[in-house]
Write an enzyme that holds these catalytic residues in place. Sequence first.
Site, PDB file in Angstrom:
ATOM      1  N   ILE A  19      75.717  30.192  14.804  1.00 26.02           N
ATOM      2  CA  ILE A  19      75.016  30.784  15.947  1.00 26.02           C
ATOM      3  C   ILE A  19      75.192  29.908  17.183  1.00 26.02           C
ATOM      4  CG2 ILE A  19      72.775  31.450  16.883  1.00 26.02           C
ATOM      5  CD1 ILE A  19      71.853  32.024  14.045  1.00 26.02           C
ATOM      6  N   ALA A  20      75.055  28.597  17.000  1.00 30.00           N
ATOM      7  CA  ALA A  20      75.153  27.663  18.128  1.00 30.00           C
ATOM      8  C   ALA A  20      75.555  26.297  17.601  1.00 30.00           C
ATOM      9  CB  ALA A  20      73.819  27.569  18.866  1.00 30.00           C
ATOM     10  N   GLY A  22      75.464  22.229  18.949  1.00 32.74           N
ATOM     11  CA  GLY A  22      75.047  21.278  19.967  1.00 32.74           C
ATOM     12  C   GLY A  22      75.463  19.872  19.615  1.00 32.74           C
ATOM     13  N   GLY A  23      75.023  18.926  20.432  1.00 33.57           N
ATOM     14  CA  GLY A  23      75.410  17.545  20.222  1.00 33.57           C
ATOM     15  C   GLY A  23      74.788  16.908  18.995  1.00 33.57           C
ATOM     16  N   THR A  26      74.216  21.843  14.214  1.00 33.77           N
ATOM     17  CA  THR A  26      74.784  23.186  14.257  1.00 33.77           C
ATOM     18  C   THR A  26      73.747  24.154  13.711  1.00 33.77           C
ATOM     19  OG1 THR A  26      77.042  22.370  13.961  1.00 33.77           O
ATOM     20  CG2 THR A  26      76.645  24.683  13.428  1.00 33.77           C
ATOM     21  N   VAL A  27      73.601  25.302  14.360  1.00 38.66           N
ATOM     22  CA  VAL A  27      72.665  26.324  13.908  1.00 38.66           C
ATOM     23  C   VAL A  27      73.462  27.462  13.284  1.00 38.66           C
ATOM     24  CG1 VAL A  27      70.793  27.887  14.540  1.00 38.66           C
ATOM     25  CG2 VAL A  27      71.058  25.709  15.750  1.00 38.66           C
ATOM     26  N   LYS A  42      69.219  25.101  10.933  1.00 38.35           N
ATOM     27  CA  LYS A  42      69.729  24.049  11.813  1.00 38.35           C
ATOM     28  C   LYS A  42      70.096  22.838  10.962  1.00 38.35           C
ATOM     29  CE  LYS A  42      68.464  21.848  16.216  1.00 38.35           C
ATOM     30  NZ  LYS A  42      67.395  21.769  17.245  1.00 38.35           N
ATOM     31  N   ASP A 136      62.836  18.664  27.118  1.00 37.79           N
ATOM     32  CA  ASP A 136      64.154  19.257  27.387  1.00 37.79           C
ATOM     33  C   ASP A 136      64.005  20.731  27.742  1.00 37.79           C
ATOM     34  OD1 ASP A 136      66.902  19.172  27.711  1.00 37.79           O
ATOM     35  OD2 ASP A 136      67.335  19.641  25.625  1.00 37.79           O
TER      36      ASP A 136
END
Length: 281
Positions: A19-20, A22-23, A26-27, A42, A136
């Site tokens: 799905i996504a 990031g740093g 991973t999702v 996640k 954030d």
Amino acid sequence: MSNLLGKVLASRYQLSEVIANGGMATVYLGRDQKLDRLVAVKVIHSHLAESPEFRDKFFREARLLAKVNHANLVNIFDQGDDQGNAFIVLELVQGITLRQGLSDLGRLEADQIHQVSRAILSALAQAHANGVVHRDLKPENVILADDGRIKVTDFGLARELGNDTDTGSLVGTVAYLAPEVIRRGKTETASDIYSFGIMLFEMLTGAQPYRGDDAMQIAFMHTSQRVPSAKTIHAGASAKLDELMLWCTQPNSANRPQNADQVLNWLDTASELPDIAKTIK
């Protein structure tokens, strides 16, 4: 990243697609085989999972999310570790991010801003009431669900107040960071309010107040300049919401609303804004 596709974590969560990414993690789209429902899983990146510090940060998000459960926050269902794959299982919210909505629509109308703002602030109010700062807040971390719900997500950088909130390091996305965070790494509930104020400017105008060639240039602008009126970019911007934005982005944190409840109360008494519900799709 792709080596987990098709895997079943903890003999329960089957991962089917990304799905996504990031740093930090991973999702994946997952299926809870026990309850037969789709979820978001996640998983921390493997090179970070080897660090006890990063694992602690990762699982802190799970604990904080569980602590601040709210209708406008993405719910957490589970957490665990499967052969070194540290993961948390989250409510799957299908829709678009506020970032995508702004990209599609540009600036928003006052009633749309009112609805989105109330949802964000309600979620933050619950967090702040529990002594938690998000750290954030940005359009990428607000989900506009297909069914009309609005959810704040990604508490990966969140901290409890009084628990190392004065870090001395720069965290978060620089375009939305409060001056005190940039100068001293000091985070407080008013720092979240500043981030919300920058988002409010963006919803009113379709643009961020500060743009530059690199992150350091933008950071300098946050610490040396005053966020301008939204009307300098969009003359038709709501005067009331512009007033709120200028209050939320005061450079001195003592001059801002101190928590999300204060901003919610202001919104509820702003006579210019209609009490209606429109969704962004």
